[in-house]
Structures are given as C-alpha cells and as structure tokens.
Design an enzyme around this catalytic site. Structure first.
Site, PDB file in Angstrom:
ATOM      1  N   HIS A 189       0.823  -1.208   0.000  1.00  0.00           N
ATOM      2  CA  HIS A 189       0.000   0.000   0.000  1.00  0.00           C
ATOM      3  C   HIS A 189       0.863   1.266   0.000  1.00  0.00           C
ATOM      4  O   HIS A 189       0.557   2.236  -0.693  1.00  0.00           O
ATOM      5  CB  HIS A 189      -0.928  -0.060   1.219  1.00  0.00           C
ATOM      6  CG  HIS A 189      -1.733   1.170   1.442  1.00  0.00           C
ATOM      7  ND1 HIS A 189      -1.655   1.901   2.592  1.00  0.00           N
ATOM      8  CD2 HIS A 189      -2.639   1.809   0.655  1.00  0.00           C
ATOM      9  CE1 HIS A 189      -2.476   2.944   2.511  1.00  0.00           C
ATOM     10  NE2 HIS A 189      -3.084   2.906   1.343  1.00  0.00           N
ATOM     11  N   GLU A 221       2.028   1.836  -3.427  1.00  0.00           N
ATOM     12  CA  GLU A 221       0.947   2.403  -4.248  1.00  0.00           C
ATOM     13  C   GLU A 221       0.946   3.931  -4.126  1.00  0.00           C
ATOM     14  O   GLU A 221       0.846   4.648  -5.129  1.00  0.00           O
ATOM     15  CB  GLU A 221      -0.395   1.812  -3.793  1.00  0.00           C
ATOM     16  CG  GLU A 221      -1.600   2.387  -4.486  1.00  0.00           C
ATOM     17  CD  GLU A 221      -2.706   2.729  -3.516  1.00  0.00           C
ATOM     18  OE1 GLU A 221      -3.033   3.932  -3.415  1.00  0.00           O
ATOM     19  OE2 GLU A 221      -3.239   1.823  -2.847  1.00  0.00           O
ATOM     20  N   HIS A 222       1.080   4.427  -2.907  1.00  0.00           N
ATOM     21  CA  HIS A 222       1.154   5.885  -2.721  1.00  0.00           C
ATOM     22  C   HIS A 222       2.380   6.458  -3.429  1.00  0.00           C
ATOM     23  O   HIS A 222       2.319   7.530  -4.036  1.00  0.00           O
ATOM     24  CB  HIS A 222       1.245   6.221  -1.225  1.00  0.00           C
ATOM     25  CG  HIS A 222      -0.068   6.200  -0.504  1.00  0.00           C
ATOM     26  ND1 HIS A 222      -0.559   7.303   0.152  1.00  0.00           N
ATOM     27  CD2 HIS A 222      -0.999   5.230  -0.340  1.00  0.00           C
ATOM     28  CE1 HIS A 222      -1.724   7.005   0.707  1.00  0.00           C
ATOM     29  NE2 HIS A 222      -2.011   5.748   0.425  1.00  0.00           N
ATOM     30  N   GLU A 272      -3.547   7.801   7.506  1.00  0.00           N
ATOM     31  CA  GLU A 272      -4.609   6.973   6.918  1.00  0.00           C
ATOM     32  C   GLU A 272      -4.952   5.813   7.869  1.00  0.00           C
ATOM     33  O   GLU A 272      -6.114   5.494   8.087  1.00  0.00           O
ATOM     34  CB  GLU A 272      -4.168   6.436   5.547  1.00  0.00           C
ATOM     35  CG  GLU A 272      -5.231   5.570   4.890  1.00  0.00           C
ATOM     36  CD  GLU A 272      -4.882   5.137   3.468  1.00  0.00           C
ATOM     37  OE1 GLU A 272      -3.832   5.563   2.949  1.00  0.00           O
ATOM     38  OE2 GLU A 272      -5.668   4.369   2.889  1.00  0.00           O
TER      39      GLU A 272
END
Lengths: 445, 451
Positions: free
Chosen positions: B65, B68-69, B145
């Site tokens: 993840h 991905e950022h 997040e």
C-alpha cells in the site's frame, strides 16, 4: 452484505461521494443528453431520457420534503416519514414489500438531505418485472400505512444509531459543525433527528407530514431507460395520480451569516483530531455558482491537485485527506473545509488550512491554475454522464431546482467563461475568513 | 419468475459479454483485456499488479500500500505530483487501490485521452524514482490513513483483530494498511525492493473498458508496455491455512456505545470455475441470509425478534489466496447482549442445516443474480473492476458469462450440504466489540514520541 474483509484501500478518500446526491456541477455539448420534459395532469414535472441500450429502467420521484422541513421539537419526522413509507404501504407489510421487489431483482433505495426526499427504483424493463416493481413502488408513494409496530421498532434502531454516533469523532464533528453554522435555521437539523425528539414522534406526525409535503404538485419524476415516450407518459401519470394534493410548499427562510468567528473544541480520546471549518456557501441557482465552483476546484475540490492537498498533504505529510466543497442547496448550503490529523499536530494543520484559504481569498488564483481547472472540468464532462445512474441524478437535480433544460448543454460554456477576477471577487464577497465556524473534535487538552 | 424471461436473459447475457471482450498477451507476458462498450464516449484504463498485502512478509506489512502511494511521486521524466496534474489537465479522474490480492491504478477519461494514460502507466511501471525525501513524507500520510481508517474506528479495529484471529498461517491475517510499528520502521529501500520485485509486465494486467476499439488498445499497449522487459518473479508459496482445531474468540475494547459481533467460518474459495459447486452454493446461502431486506437475518433478527439493529452475512469466492470466509455480523439492539445475538445468529445457521431453504428463497436469490448482471453493465468502471479482480485472482474473464448459469444450477440440497459441512462450531472464529465509555481526559494511546 459484509465486504469488510475484502476492502481495498484507496489513495484518497472519495470526498466527492458527499456530493453525489447533491450532485452538482456539470456538463456540455458533445455528450449532450436528449431530455424530454412535460407535466402530468396532477402537476408533477417529468424528465425523461429514452435509452434502449440495456433492458432496464431507472426512476426517481423527489419531493421538497427534506430535513429542513422538520420543526425543532419534532426533528427526525422528515427522515422517518420517507423511510417508513417503504416499510408498509397499501396493506403490504415491510416483508411483502421487500420480497416482491427481490423476487424480480428490482432495487429500491432512497435519499434524504436538507432539501429533498427521494425514492429510487431500478428494475428490468421486461413487462412482468416492470409491472411488479411499479405496483410496489406506487403503493409506497400513494398509500403509506405507517404501521405502529414498525414505527416503534425503527425508532429504537434510529436511537441506537444516534447514541453510537454521539461517541464517534467524525459524526460528532459533523453535527456540531452544522449546528454552529446554521443556528436556528432549519439547515441545522440533523437528518436522523435528536435523542430527545425521536421518542416523541408518532404515526400521526408522519401522516400529517406526508399529506403536507408529498403532493403531486411540485414532485419531480425522473426516468431513464428502456421505455418509449408513450410508456413513459403513462408511467408518470400513474405515479403522480395517487399522490396527495396540498398547497405549494413555501420557500425556506434565508440563511443569515455568522456575525463573528465561532470555534468549538470538543475533547475525545481518538488519536486524530477531526477538524471542520466553514461558512454559508452557495445556492443552487446563484450568480456566483460557477466562479465559486471553479475556484473551489483549485482550492480544495480538485483531488490530488488542489492547493489544500498540495500544502497540507503533499508538502508536509500532515493528513491523509483534506478537502473543501460547496454543497449547493435551495438556500445557502455549506461551504466546508475538512481534515483529520493526529492530535499533536492539529493546531499546525489548522493554521496551515487557514493561511491557505486566506491566501486564496486575498490573492486569488493564477491564470495557470485557472486553465488547469477548466481543462479538468470541461475535459472530464463526458464522465459525468457515462451511466444511466448518473444521468438520473442530473434529471432529478435539474427538475427539483428548476435548472434550465439546457443546463447540461450550457455547463461547459459557463465554466469556460469564468475569469480569475470573478473567482477572487466571488470568494471575497461570499467567504469571510474572520467569521468562520470551526469545530475540532479530539483537540489536545 | 416466469421461465421465459429467465431463459431469455440467460441466453443473451453470455452473448453480449463475450462479443465485446478481447484478450491479448504481449511478448513480455503482460496481459491486455479490452471490454468494448460504446454507450458513452469515455474510457477507463486500469493496470492491475498481482501484488497485494498477501505477498508481504512480517515486519514489512503495509509495504504494498505504501508503494501504491509512492507511484505518484515521480519517475525519471515526471516530477513528484505531476502524474496527477497531467491526468487532471486531460479531464481525467484517477486513483489507485490496494487489497490483499492486488494493487491497481486507474484513470477515467474522455475516450481520445487513452494514449496519455497508457503512456504514463508504462512509464511508472519501470521508471519510478523513489527518493528518501518523498518516502519520508508519504509514509506519514499513510500513518494518518491508518489512524483514520483503523485506530480510531471501532469497526476498523475489530476487523483487524478478527482477521488476525481467523488466519494463523495464511497472510490474509495481516492488515492491508500494515501494523503501525511496521509503518514507523519502514524505509524507502523496503518500498524500492517491493517495486523491483513485483512491478514487471509479466505480473501485470491492463484492463480497458469503454468506447474504444480493441485493436487500437493493443497497438498502444505494444508501443508503450511492449519494450519493458519481463523479469523473473519470486516463487509464490501457498501458505495454506492449517485446519482449525476449535472455536477461536477475540474481544476488542474501544470507545463506542454499541457492542458488535463478527463471526466467520473457513470455507472454500473458488478453485476451478467449471468443476466446483460449493462456492456457488455458499454464494446462494449468503443471499438467502442477507440478499435483500426480507432475507432471513434482517427479517427474523432485526424486524421480527428485534434482537439486532442490523445483521448481515457475506462471502467472496474470488480470492487469489484460495482461502475464503463465510461471515455473519451484527449489532445488538439496546438492552440485548452480544451473547444473545451470537446465539441467534448460530440458531439461523442451525436452521439452515436442519431444515434447508425454501424453493422461493432459492428462486429469489437467482432472480437477483440475473438482474444484477444486467445492472452492472450500466457502469464501464464496474465492468473493468470485475474483469481485473478475476484476472488478478488467477481466473479468466471467460468465467463471467457462465456465472449466472452456475448459480442458477445450485439446488436447495446443495445449499444445505455446504452449511452442514462448513458452518461447524470448531471451524468458527468470533470477535466482539466491548464498548468503552468515552473519557475526554484520556490521552491517545501510542508511543510517547507521538504526542
């Protein structure tokens, strides 16, 4: 159904989901939609798009029966009326209603916001499915029963939800923000009502609300899908024929602007502070609508490319989500900025949001930013109309707010005409950074 | 349901779905799937990597993840943040998503802008510039997040603990977003290693749906993705979950008002789309319990007995990890306990095992399957997501047309049989939320350095 285990994480919170019901803003010429419009003999306005690509039909019926029609001592009546209509009608029980729809794969849903109460139906267009879906849908609109036992049950569920919401920082912040922003104006009303008012609500209140606000006159019927014009006319007549008749619904009172800045700090042990800032924003029909819309794209509406995201997230890593939006309503809907960040850096992030907004208002936007905003909004126009579901929303908004039938055709022209000077002028007149409402839940002690 | 309309739909669904899907494979192993849909002048382009949290190792959870950022933080020719600006200037909407099984990137555009999207996705597949400086900022964003999504949400916390309890050996037990401690100790090099390991054309699928011609898409893909060299991928080990040896329970305390219960049974995921029948029977079972407002859980527990303010069931058969869970969850009504709701949910399971389901229930679920199949075609984005999910999990989009027929073939006896076989007490995991009063003076928990 449970989907939590299979959740995916996205790079950004889809903030614009908030806007999907209130919709907004859109359109142009190249993907124009052929909207047919007429009035039923009972006075409902019909907006129809004929489209035979798929064997299905979408419709909605919308009334000026949102939470702004609630009185303060009976807050929650609007929402409960809309919901209870779907739980008993024409002698059908809640179980029979859902079973009959499920038997043919039809899907019914509804929305309630400050202005509007709506019922949506999606069904296969083949005759048997369509007829069975319409029979149930018509009963809900025309003959709601408001059964006592169901009302008792649903009130208990709503109260449980309200109690839970009162412990969660996000919902605490939203509720405190709307109350601080709107005070005694009915836009302060929470759609779910209050812990003190919901227990008092009786079936008679719902019947009275239904008779008053669910009239054919003023109702908006939106239709799209596998239907001919003749079938659409017949369907619209049928939907409007059984609705109550009532006096036209009066306009809502005008919103007054805050006289001074308000800041509320509400303690909460969460690791993040939830921060909301705002000011009364824009009406759906408003001379400043397009300058504010395009300007807000640059400020905090344009996803990863907005100034707020750049300053607060990209440059400093302070937040996952920071945004701003105008929610246009019949009267001034909220202009809201929001973010969440760990408590220790809440003040730093809040100052940064304030200075970003202050700069934006005092110095305006650059030609380069304006060009990029227009490129996105105009170039992305076809994405606003790429499904029947999206077009249905536009039909409903155009009808409810009496936007011109050419609204979609003119949209890009209006966006293209916005100048940097208009944006700065509109923001200067419409947003006073010294009188804004600020709510922080989970502020450091 | 009239037989005639059912038959017509079953006949025409496969035809439509098959006629407009085209599949190609580049010589570097990258797969291209195009779904032509000419209803609207738009296109969605998605690149799916077969790399998700299930491919991570302990100590580096969340790296899929985080990467991905980082994919938006620039390449050799595009500066940090410019990817999004270029797509925005083309009128596009874009985002990315990470799950247990995949990481995906997408752009939605007016159809003439497709080349831009393909060109830039190919660029960041191979030319990502992952600097320490950008990493240091972005990993803080991801920690925010995690706080927002998990640490401060009772539901998020309980989901995390439920998955952890459910899976002892299989990587589905780890949170997609990663443990906070792993995020705090993650380095840019961890992200680079992830990128080098998994971001290769032979580990990716391009799915394009919308108003395009398949041949044009292929040409674009060949031009931009074609020159990227295939790389050997690490061997993937099965990490099969060992049989459960008895009931597992976990309790989560968090600030909240209402308690909550979540229950799960280990059940088969789809392995062979043609030969399997159990996953389809489990899918129908989930529909009978929770497929509509009058399905058993809502009708009996929420409406009639008023034991719960909400109750639901769920099952997802399409999993690359070939492990699936049949889940039940619910929130007790005020004055009722989680224990009472737990007993009632288990009673619902027992009723199915003892008495099976009615023909009406079975027929109702099937009608919904057929209708949803039509409804899904209203959204090109949803169509692309379905294809990408299937392909990344190791199935072909070609099983899609047969899916409604597979479900329609399920019998009431089969539904009862899977309930008897899998929904057993020793195969059950239960997580409950024990709501704690809000103490406004309490300090957030965490390392002292955090505040």
């Amino acid at each position: 159904m449970i989907t939590k285990l299979y959740q995916t994480l996205c790079r950004a919170v889809p903030v614009l989901a908030i806007l999907s019901f209130s919709l907004g803003f859109s359109l142009s010429t190249q993907a124009a939609v052929n909207i047919q419009q007429w009035q039923t003999s009972q006075g409902a306005q019909v907006y129809f798009v004929e489209n035979h690509d798929l064997p299905m039909l979408d419709m909605s019926v919308t009334f000026a029966a949102g939470s702004a029609r609630d009185s303060q001592d009976k807050a929650g009546v609007a929402g409960i009326t809309r919901y209870m209509m779907t739980l008993g009608a024409g002698g059908l029980s809640d179980e029979q209603i859902s079973t009959r729809l499920a038997d043919i794969g039809a899907e019914m849903s509804g929305d309630l916001d400050a202005d509007r109460a709506g019922f949506k139906l999606r069904t296969l267009s083949s005759e048997r499915e369509r007829e069975q879906a319409l029979a149930v849908y018509s009963a809900i609109l025309h003959k709601p029963d408001f059964p006592e036992a169901v009302l008792t049950r649903e009130k208990a569920r709503i109260l449980a939800g309200l109690k839970e919401a009162a412990t969660q920082p996000e919902s605490m912040a939203n509720r405190a923000f709307m109350q601080a922003l709107y005070g005694k104006h009915p836009y302060a009303n929470d759609e779910s009502g209050e812990l003190t008012t919901v227990p008092q609500i009786q079936a008679a209140d719902l019947r009275a609300f239904y008779q008053r606000y669910y009239a054919a006159q003023g109702a908006v019927i939106a239709l799209i899908g596998d239907l001919t014009r003749a079938q659409a006319e017949q369907l619209a007549e049928r939907l409007s024929a059984g609705l109550p008749s009532a006096e036209p619904v009066p306009a809502l009172p005008a919103v007054t602007y805050p006289q001074q800045a308000v800041e509320q700090r509400i303690p909460h042990p969460a690791s993040q502070a939830h921060i909301l800032l705002g000011y009364p924003g824009v009406k759906r029909i408003d001379p400043d609508y397009f300058p504010l819309y395009v300007g807000n794209y640059i400020l905090g509406g344009g996803g990863f490319v907005s100034r707020l995201t750049e300053e607060v997230r990209e440059k400093r890593g302070l937040v996952y989500s920071v945004y701003s939006y105008f929610l246009p309503l019949s009267e001034l809907g909220p202009f809201q900025l929001g973010l969440q960040t760990k408590q220790a850096q809440a003040n730093e992030a809040l100052q940064l949001v304030r200075s970003t907004l202050g700069n934006f208002i005092s110095k305006g936007v650059s030609e380069k930013e304006l060009k990029a905003a227009k490129q996105n909004i105009i170039g992305g126009f076809p994405l606003r109309l790429d499904s029947n579901a999206k077009i249905l929303e536009y039909l409903s908004v155009i009808g409810f707010y009496k936007l011109p039938l050419t609204y979609l055709d003119d949209f890009n022209k209006k966006v293209a005409a916005v100048t940097a000077a208009q944006i700065q002028d509109a923001f200067k007149r419409r947003v006073d950074p010294d009188r804004m409402v600020t709510v922080i839940v989970g502020a450091e002690q | 349901m009239s037989i005639r309309s059912l038959m017509l739909l079953l006949l025409c669904v496969p035809t439509i779905a098959l006629a407009n899907v085209h599949e190609f494979k580049l010589s570097n192993g990258m797969r291209i799937i195009v779904k032509e849909d000419h209803r609207s002048p738009v296109v969605v382009s998605q690149v799916w990597y077969r790399a998700g949290s299930m491919d991570e190792v302990n100590g580096k959870t969340g790296v899929a993840h985080v990467l991905e950022h980082m994919m938006f933080k620039g390449t050799k020719t595009i500066k940090p943040g410019q990817f999004s600006r270029i797509i925005a200037a083309a009128g596009g909407r874009e985002n990315a998503f990470t799950g247990t099984d995949y990481t995906g990137y997408y752009q939605q555009l007016e159809k003439s802008q497709l080349p831009l999207s393909i060109k830039m996705e190919a660029d960041r597949m191979v030319n990502l510039k992952l600097t320490d400086e950008e990493f240091a900022k972005e990993v803080k964003v991801v920690m925010e997040e995690r706080r927002w999504r998990t640490d401060d949400k009772p539901q998020g916390l309980i989901n995390e603990q439920f998955n952890r309890a459910m899976f002892t050996a299989h990587p589905y037990g780890r949170p997609i977003v990663g443990w906070m401690n792993d995020l705090e100790n993650m380095t840019a090099e961890d992200a680079r290693e992830w990128y080098r390991t998994w971001y290769a054309p032979n580990n990716a699928t391009l799915v394009v749906a919308g108003d395009v011609k398949a041949a044009d898409v292929l040409k674009l893909a060949q031009q931009h993705f074609g020159p990227i060299k295939a790389r050997p991928l690490p061997a993937r080990k099965p990490q099969t979950e060992p049989p459960q040896l008895g009931l597992k329970r976990v309790v989560v305390k968090a600030p909240a008002k209402l308690p909550y219960i979540r229950m799960g049974y280990h059940v088969p995921a789809l392995q062979d789309a043609d030969k399997d029948w159990e996953p389809y029977a489990l899918q129908i079972l989930s529909g009978v319990l929770d497929g509509n407002a009058s399905a058993r859980l809502n009708q009996q527990l929420v409406r009639e007995r008023q034991l719960a303010v909400e109750a639901s069931a769920g099952y997802n058969m399409i999993r690359r990890g070939r492990e699936a869970v049949f889940e039940l969850d619910g929130t007790p009504s005020e004055g009722k306990s989680v224990n009472e709701l737990e007993a009632a949910l288990l009673e619902q399971v027992e009723q199915i095992k003892i008495s099976g389901i009615t023909p009406e229930e079975l027929q109702r679920v099937k009608a919904q399957v057929i209708a949803s199949d039509v409804y899904q075609r209203d959204s090109v984005f949803a169509q692309a997501m379905t294809i990408g999910t299937l392909e990344t999990a190791g199935f072909s989009w070609r099983i899609l047309p047969g899916y409604p027929a597979k479900l329609s073939a399920v019998t009431a006896e089969q539904v009862q049989a899977v309930a008897k076989k899998y929904l057993t007490p020793d195969n059950l995991t239960i997580a409950t939320l024990d709501p704690q009063p809000i103490d406004p003076n309490a300090k957030p928990k965490g390392k002292p350095s955090d505040h």
